[in-house]
Design a protein around this motif. Sequence first.
Motif, PDB file in Angstrom:
ATOM      1  N   UNK A 419       0.865  -1.182   0.000  1.00  0.00           N
ATOM      2  CA  UNK A 419       0.000   0.000   0.000  1.00  0.00           C
ATOM      3  C   UNK A 419       0.899   1.229   0.000  1.00  0.00           C
ATOM      4  N   UNK A 420       0.860   2.006  -1.063  1.00  0.00           N
ATOM      5  CA  UNK A 420       1.770   3.140  -1.158  1.00  0.00           C
ATOM      6  C   UNK A 420       1.418   4.246  -0.169  1.00  0.00           C
ATOM      7  N   UNK A 421       0.181   4.294   0.326  1.00  0.00           N
ATOM      8  CA  UNK A 421      -0.222   5.324   1.275  1.00  0.00           C
ATOM      9  C   UNK A 421      -0.013   4.893   2.728  1.00  0.00           C
ATOM     10  N   UNK A 422       0.402   3.658   2.939  1.00  0.00           N
ATOM     11  CA  UNK A 422       0.529   3.141   4.298  1.00  0.00           C
ATOM     12  C   UNK A 422       1.767   3.716   4.960  1.00  0.00           C
ATOM     13  N   UNK A 423       1.597   4.297   6.137  1.00  0.00           N
ATOM     14  CA  UNK A 423       2.702   4.908   6.856  1.00  0.00           C
ATOM     15  C   UNK A 423       3.630   3.881   7.499  1.00  0.00           C
ATOM     16  N   UNK A 424       3.244   2.601   7.509  1.00  0.00           N
ATOM     17  CA  UNK A 424       4.055   1.557   8.125  1.00  0.00           C
ATOM     18  C   UNK A 424       5.000   0.867   7.153  1.00  0.00           C
ATOM     19  N   UNK A 425       5.045   1.315   5.901  1.00  0.00           N
ATOM     20  CA  UNK A 425       5.954   0.705   4.938  1.00  0.00           C
ATOM     21  C   UNK A 425       7.396   0.818   5.416  1.00  0.00           C
ATOM     22  N   UNK A 426       8.204  -0.160   5.064  1.00  0.00           N
ATOM     23  CA  UNK A 426       9.568  -0.234   5.585  1.00  0.00           C
ATOM     24  C   UNK A 426      10.576  -0.401   4.453  1.00  0.00           C
ATOM     25  N   UNK A 427      11.798  -0.006   4.765  1.00  0.00           N
ATOM     26  CA  UNK A 427      12.976  -0.326   3.961  1.00  0.00           C
ATOM     27  C   UNK A 427      13.744  -1.393   4.731  1.00  0.00           C
ATOM     28  N   UNK A 428      14.133  -2.455   4.058  1.00  0.00           N
ATOM     29  CA  UNK A 428      14.818  -3.575   4.708  1.00  0.00           C
ATOM     30  C   UNK A 428      16.243  -3.638   4.175  1.00  0.00           C
ATOM     31  N   UNK A 429      17.205  -3.707   5.070  1.00  0.00           N
ATOM     32  CA  UNK A 429      18.607  -3.795   4.669  1.00  0.00           C
ATOM     33  C   UNK A 429      19.252  -5.023   5.302  1.00  0.00           C
ATOM     34  N   UNK A 430      20.168  -5.625   4.563  1.00  0.00           N
ATOM     35  CA  UNK A 430      20.984  -6.712   5.072  1.00  0.00           C
ATOM     36  C   UNK A 430      22.443  -6.313   5.029  1.00  0.00           C
ATOM     37  N   UNK A 431      23.218  -6.758   5.985  1.00  0.00           N
ATOM     38  CA  UNK A 431      24.599  -6.298   6.114  1.00  0.00           C
ATOM     39  C   UNK A 431      25.531  -7.450   6.421  1.00  0.00           C
ATOM     40  N   UNK A 432      26.809  -7.119   6.467  1.00  0.00           N
ATOM     41  CA  UNK A 432      27.835  -8.139   6.674  1.00  0.00           C
ATOM     42  C   UNK A 432      27.857  -8.675   8.094  1.00  0.00           C
ATOM     43  N   UNK A 433      27.195  -8.016   9.049  1.00  0.00           N
ATOM     44  CA  UNK A 433      27.150  -8.530  10.424  1.00  0.00           C
ATOM     45  C   UNK A 433      26.020  -9.530  10.637  1.00  0.00           C
ATOM     46  N   UNK A 434      25.291  -9.877   9.560  1.00  0.00           N
ATOM     47  CA  UNK A 434      24.245 -10.889   9.659  1.00  0.00           C
ATOM     48  C   UNK A 434      22.941 -10.410  10.247  1.00  0.00           C
ATOM     49  N   UNK A 435      22.714  -9.096  10.329  1.00  0.00           N
ATOM     50  CA  UNK A 435      21.501  -8.537  10.927  1.00  0.00           C
ATOM     51  C   UNK A 435      20.632  -7.931   9.834  1.00  0.00           C
TER      52      UNK A 435
END
Length: 722
Positions: A419-435
């Motif tokens: 939902x483009x209007x949803x304020x709960x949208x997230x960006x997800x990142x993965x990194x070298x520390x496994x998190x």
Amino acid sequence: QYFIKLQGGHFDLADRMFHSIPEFWRSASESNMADIKELIPEFFYLPEFLTNTNQFDLGVKQNTESLSNVILPPWSKGCPMEFIRVNREALESDYVSAHLHEWIDLIFGYKQQGKEAEKSHNVFHPLFYEGTVDIDTIEDPVRRNAVISFIHNFGQMPKQLFKRSHRPRRVFAGTAHGNPVTDPAVLGSLMPQVFFKNLAQLLPSREPVKVIRGEVGQIVVTQQLIATDKRRVLLPPSYTRYFAWGYIDQSTIIGLVEGEKITSVFEGMQQGRILCAAALDESVLLTAGESTVVYVWNMKIVGAKDKSPTQLQLKHTLHGHTAPVTCLATSSSYNVIVSGSKDKTCILWDSNKLLFVRQLMGHQTPVTILSINQLNGNIVSCTRNEIRQWTVNGILLAKAELTITGNFRLLCCAMSEMFEWDNDNVIITGSSDGIVRFWRLEYVRDDTVESLVPLDCYPTTHSSVDNITIDPSVSQVHAFPGRPLGLSRQVRDTSVNDNDEEDMHLNSVTVEGLESSDTESSEAVRGSNESEKNEENEETDDGEREDFNVPEEDEQVTTEPSMINEQLSMDKLIMEAKIKAKELQMKTGQWSRRLVLSHTLTMHTSFQRQDNILPAAITYIAISKDHRKLYIGDARGRVFSWSVADSPGGVMEHWILDEFVSNCMRCNAEFGLTERKHHCRDCGKIFCARCSDYQIEIERLRINKKVRVCCDCYDRLKQYKE
């Protein structure tokens, strides 16, 4: 262009132009019953129309307020994007869906005309309705042109489609916002429990759902889960083929995912090594690397089956970077290609015309990761330890920097797109520390007046205080040579007693005052007594106005009381405008956008958890189409899934794995061979039956029934509940 054409080649008077949402809302809903306005579609998807990006000179109002960006209500936080988002969220809400048929009845239905229209106060000028006038039968050309001009300027009602009341739409709780429902059996697949609204309730798979030989480079979720190695790109639409690069002889291949059969080999495709590739669609392939050039290739399968060889033909080259290109991303929805480079910039290209569009600058280190939201066009660019979110028009929304020491770097990112209007949208990142980290775009308020500055990196609405430009000559007598100084004061006085027609009266008198001669304006504004005085001294007054900037002593004596009144009136108007703008500014406050870390996933992969047997870097993140599952690929070739449970239960992310615990973590009692280890639902630690014999609801995890917790968590949750 349409607006200027409508007004005869120039902008309308500043006092009549649309410039303030609060002011025009009050006018249309309260003060002026003749003021009818509608929300055009741009109010629900296009924030750019609220900003004067081209810096047009839109004029100055009579209270000396210059017009620029549209003034927004306080709840929009001074940001056009937030204003549009909230409007769209309201439009998609259950309340609007439940009452949509009422609007249809007014515009297209049985309440458009007749007695039902009169009862609903939905009656307009006869020329507004279809079929009320036949232009061809009007013989008088003047009257015909007047009718045509009226219709062109004010429009017409749409054709009446329904003669009976429209059927209301069936609405389920939570269907418009994506909130989890309590009875999935009733709603079925209408409202899936999306992961980004239930981050704390995500349950991991105990074992990998898929394992490949090398580091996970891409995951595609179709009817089945497809994963491939690093330096490979799965080719649409079936994703049964892949394009691979990175070999010692700089050759590239196209092969089949199943069976690893190679169908085509290419050598010398471009100068230098290929560092990245992306598939725009089933027929266009992109490659880039050390040559700093983005190569666009036409793909064609020679044969009828996917197992047939593939031909590659160079279609175009895109030049713009000054250093090797490290990453590529494409969007078929917005027809854009984005390339990131070691020159610390990103370039947007038009995928249809294959032309340069704009450059995204400001990165401190080389850009290594790119992702495009297919729903709203937002772009995420990542460097080694920084995240930046942009609009498709190149406006920087927010950024976040990770201050983690050591050999840390971001490796992948993804965005929720339900939902483009949803304020709960997230960006997800993965990194070298496994998190795995989840980021949300939030607005942070700063109430200190001294620090009030516009939202950085976006042309937001400036407050009225900033827009008011006070000319120092206003307080002098020669502020408006050739114009009657009493115009503004008299317009305000004559219109203040009639709120319903205030705007119309203000505009008409203003136009008359600006277009009339000096003598006629003085007569109309100053009243009959002053008009007679002006007629007796007409020649003297004209002479005074012609030399108004250098008045003589005798002339000052006769005009001083009037000039003092004009000056006080103008100062009063300016002061009222400044106070009103100051109040609006204090209500709105100053807001800034930030990317805020909202949640993390550490089980199975994080190097910081001692109970992870085989930690690994996160190399790819994929989201299922229904947004119920999240797939995490790591450097060991494993793919783990995270999903939202229909009911509380199962291993949660913050739990400590019981294989590594042999004693109760509160009383230190050693567990027997047959003794059960109990997890506290709140803190995730392991306890014996005696130390965890407490039950309570956990609001933070949205667990509404009593579950087992430890003694310490029970006391804390009970105190919080009380």
